[in-house]
Design an enzyme around this catalytic site. Structure first.
Site, PDB file in Angstrom:
ATOM      1  N   GLY A  88      45.416  41.535  47.409  1.00 46.08           N
ATOM      2  CA  GLY A  88      45.625  42.348  48.604  1.00 46.08           C
ATOM      3  C   GLY A  88      46.999  42.978  48.735  1.00 46.08           C
ATOM      4  N   ASN A 129      47.800  46.079  47.791  1.00 46.66           N
ATOM      5  CA  ASN A 129      47.585  47.436  48.328  1.00 46.66           C
ATOM      6  C   ASN A 129      47.209  47.375  49.810  1.00 46.66           C
ATOM      7  OD1 ASN A 129      47.869  49.710  46.306  1.00 46.66           O
ATOM      8  ND2 ASN A 129      46.727  48.190  45.114  1.00 46.66           N
ATOM      9  N   ILE A 178      30.616  46.693  42.127  1.00 46.42           N
ATOM     10  CA  ILE A 178      30.033  48.002  41.840  1.00 46.42           C
ATOM     11  C   ILE A 178      29.134  48.354  43.021  1.00 46.42           C
ATOM     12  CG2 ILE A 178      28.374  49.200  40.352  1.00 46.42           C
ATOM     13  CD1 ILE A 178      29.608  47.661  38.008  1.00 46.42           C
ATOM     14  N   ASN A 208      39.110  54.995  47.392  1.00 44.96           N
ATOM     15  CA  ASN A 208      39.357  53.879  46.469  1.00 44.96           C
ATOM     16  C   ASN A 208      40.656  54.142  45.710  1.00 44.96           C
ATOM     17  OD1 ASN A 208      38.718  51.543  44.798  1.00 44.96           O
ATOM     18  ND2 ASN A 208      38.234  52.993  43.166  1.00 44.96           N
ATOM     19  N   HIS A 218      42.385  53.380  41.996  1.00 43.35           N
ATOM     20  CA  HIS A 218      42.063  52.947  40.640  1.00 43.35           C
ATOM     21  C   HIS A 218      43.343  52.950  39.815  1.00 43.35           C
ATOM     22  CE1 HIS A 218      39.690  52.269  37.068  1.00 43.35           C
ATOM     23  NE2 HIS A 218      40.353  53.242  36.472  1.00 43.35           N
ATOM     24  N   GLU A 246      51.079  52.538  43.074  1.00 42.24           N
ATOM     25  CA  GLU A 246      49.893  52.382  43.934  1.00 42.24           C
ATOM     26  C   GLU A 246      50.321  52.195  45.382  1.00 42.24           C
ATOM     27  OE1 GLU A 246      46.741  49.724  42.629  1.00 42.24           O
ATOM     28  OE2 GLU A 246      47.543  49.721  40.597  1.00 42.24           O
TER      29      GLU A 246
HETATM   30  C1  GAR Z   1      45.010  47.142  41.965  1.00 42.45           C
HETATM   31  O1  GAR Z   1      45.761  47.388  40.808  1.00 42.45           O
HETATM   32  C2  GAR Z   1      43.879  48.146  42.082  1.00 42.45           C
HETATM   33  O2  GAR Z   1      44.253  49.428  41.644  1.00 42.45           O
HETATM   34  C3  GAR Z   1      42.856  47.536  41.171  1.00 42.45           C
HETATM   35  O3  GAR Z   1      42.912  46.164  41.421  1.00 42.45           O
HETATM   36  C4  GAR Z   1      44.225  45.836  41.823  1.00 42.45           C
HETATM   37  C5  GAR Z   1      44.162  45.091  43.134  1.00 42.45           C
HETATM   38  O4  GAR Z   1      45.407  44.578  43.477  1.00 42.45           O
HETATM   39  N1  GAR Z   1      41.559  48.069  41.419  1.00 42.45           N
HETATM   40  C6  GAR Z   1      40.609  48.138  40.490  1.00 42.45           C
HETATM   41  O5  GAR Z   1      40.753  47.777  39.343  1.00 42.45           O
HETATM   42  C7  GAR Z   1      39.307  48.745  40.977  1.00 42.45           C
HETATM   43  N2  GAR Z   1      38.390  48.863  39.899  1.00 42.45           N
HETATM   44  P1  GAR Z   1      45.742  44.197  44.974  1.00 42.45           P
HETATM   45  O6  GAR Z   1      44.629  43.243  45.425  1.00 42.45           O
HETATM   46  O7  GAR Z   1      47.047  43.497  44.907  1.00 42.45           O
HETATM   47  O8  GAR Z   1      45.778  45.452  45.789  1.00 42.45           O
END
Ligand code: GAR
Length: 211
Positions: free
Chosen positions: A12, A14, A93, A108, A110, A175
């Site tokens: 979490g 992001n 998905i 989203n 990525h 991000e």
């Molecule tokens: C982030 O790097 C996000 O971009 C990626 O998972 C991570 C989550 O980190 N998302 C994907 O790979 C989606 N397919 P977070 O929980 O610390 O935000």
């Protein structure tokens, strides 16, 4: 302010960046809900610390029926009167059910410069391919995985000494800056979609370069 739900499966970070941005009362979105498909997601604890309402819809409770899981998620979102959904490391998905239900209102992030490196293990694959620039993309969610109109991208250099972890850490910083910018753009209604492209004026540019 647009009531926004952040959907997570794990750490979490992001989600944290979006919550921090939305603490500014002038930010056009408020984070009204954090929903996880995993009861043990670390991000849920962080959300509680921030005082954000949380919900869990555990996909294990739906014995592999993806649409039934999504109907339950959708019901929570509607019940909380959510306007916008931001997927932030939500590792499910999606079927057309949830995608269509939130069309134009679900975004989203990525960890790659789409359309390169859709799917998982993006940093490993970027290193294997020897790309010199890598990054992250915020996009509207469409029926195809890691597809849909691009809202913002952030790029980072790939260094010779990089490992997947060091590259992931550099991308993650980007991000955390682009996701709040993208949500701001969408929540303030400053974008429009034309021919599958999001037109917003590039918010990273002070002025438009000459053609
Ligand atoms: C982030 O790097 C996000 O971009 C990626 O998972 C991570 C989550 O980190 N998302 C994907 O790979 C989606 N397919 P977070 O929980 O610390 O935000």
């Amino acid at each position: 302010r647009k009531k926004t739900a952040v959907l997570i499966s794990g750490r979490g970070s992001n989600m944290g960046a979006l919550i921090s941005a939305a603490m500014d009362p002038n930010y056009p979105a408020e984070i009204a809900l954090v929903l996880s498909n995993r009861p043990d997601a670390k991000g849920l604890e962080r959300a509680v610390e921030f005082g954000i309402p949380t919900a869990v819809v555990d996909h294990h409770d739906f014995s592999g029926d993806r649409e039934a899981f999504e109907r339950a998620v959708d019901a929570v979102l509607k019940d909380r009167k959510i306007d916008l959904v931001a997927l932030a490391g939500f590792m499910r998905i999606l079927t057309p059910y949830l995608v269509n239900s939130w069309s134009g209102r679900m975004i989203n992030i990525h960890p790659a410069l789409l359309p390169s490196f859709k799917g998982l293990a993006t940093h490993e694959r970027a290193l294997e391919e020897g790309v010199k620039v890598h990054g992250a993309t915020v996009h509207f969610v469409s029926a195809e995985m890691d597809d849909g109109p691009i809202i913002i991208q952030g790029a980072v250099p790939v260094l010779d000494a990089d490992t997947p972890d060091s590259l992931a850490a550099r991308v993650l910083k980007v991000e955390h800056t682009i996701y709040p910018k993208a949500l701001k753009l969408i929540a303030s209604g400053k974008t429009k979609i034309a021919d599958s492209r999001v037109l917003s004026g590039n918010p990273d540019l002070e002025e438009t370069p000459e053609l």
